[in-house]
Design an enzyme around this catalytic site. Sequence first.
Site: not given
Length: 293
Positions: A175, A212
């Site tokens: 992420e 993500k």
Amino acid sequence: MSKAEQRAQMTGGAGFIAALDQSGGSTPKALALYGVEASDYGSDAEMFGEIQKMRARIILADDFTKDKVIGAILFERTLGEQIEGRKVADYLWSVKGIVPFLKIDKGLEDQANGVQLMKPIPGLAETLGKAEGVFGTKERSVIHEANAEGIAAVVAQQFDVAREVLAAGMVPIIEPEVNIHSETKAEAEDILKTEIIKNLDQLGEGQDVMLKLTIPSAAGQYDTVADHPRVVRVVALSGGYSTEQACDLLDQNSKMIASFSRALTEGLSKQQTDAEFNAALGGNIDRIFKASC
């Protein structure tokens, strides 16, 4: 059920990943939005107790099922909590059919070169070894500016941690968030995409990851990332957008599904009756599910 069944759900399941990983730094704000003020708890233990009650209320809701929610990200402390006599990760998978993930980062370093790297993660191997029933991990860093050196450092660090997770038999969610308020957001996303693909190309057979990412300024920006043979799924963070904004933007990116936190819990309150709470949560789940599909 096996890891293969969990992987199949993450690869092709229709729905989204709920981000229920509020940690020490984000918990007070999340609780305030939920109607629990700092004066309502007197210690960290009481604060974490309140956020666990909120998580449990969400997980127990009728609409929180694998039909629309295919995965959920948990905070490390949550692994020791229980819902209806079961560890939370076990309850998610065994009762709800939802794949559990674990947030493993320990927060962010101070900003340098337009980014915030992850702080060191001491005892990672031990944490991964104790994460019973957990399919994968999630680790976050933040990009504030289109600084090529900084972005390259963020992505390199993310993939270094990802390799440790892979070695433990788990699937990492990488992420590298891009700040939605950045004046150079689109340019940063171009650099980020290049760095991600470069690092994906260096992974070997079976070293499959998830990503993500902030919903991009250019629709379809990460389609080629989603199509990479080493990528299980690309999911989107809400990044401070409202539920409506996040869903409208996600709608324009057909190869991303949601992994929302604030947008999932928007409008929820401790003071609501169960009927009011379930109706508000169900509405959010429906909107996020439709945008993800």
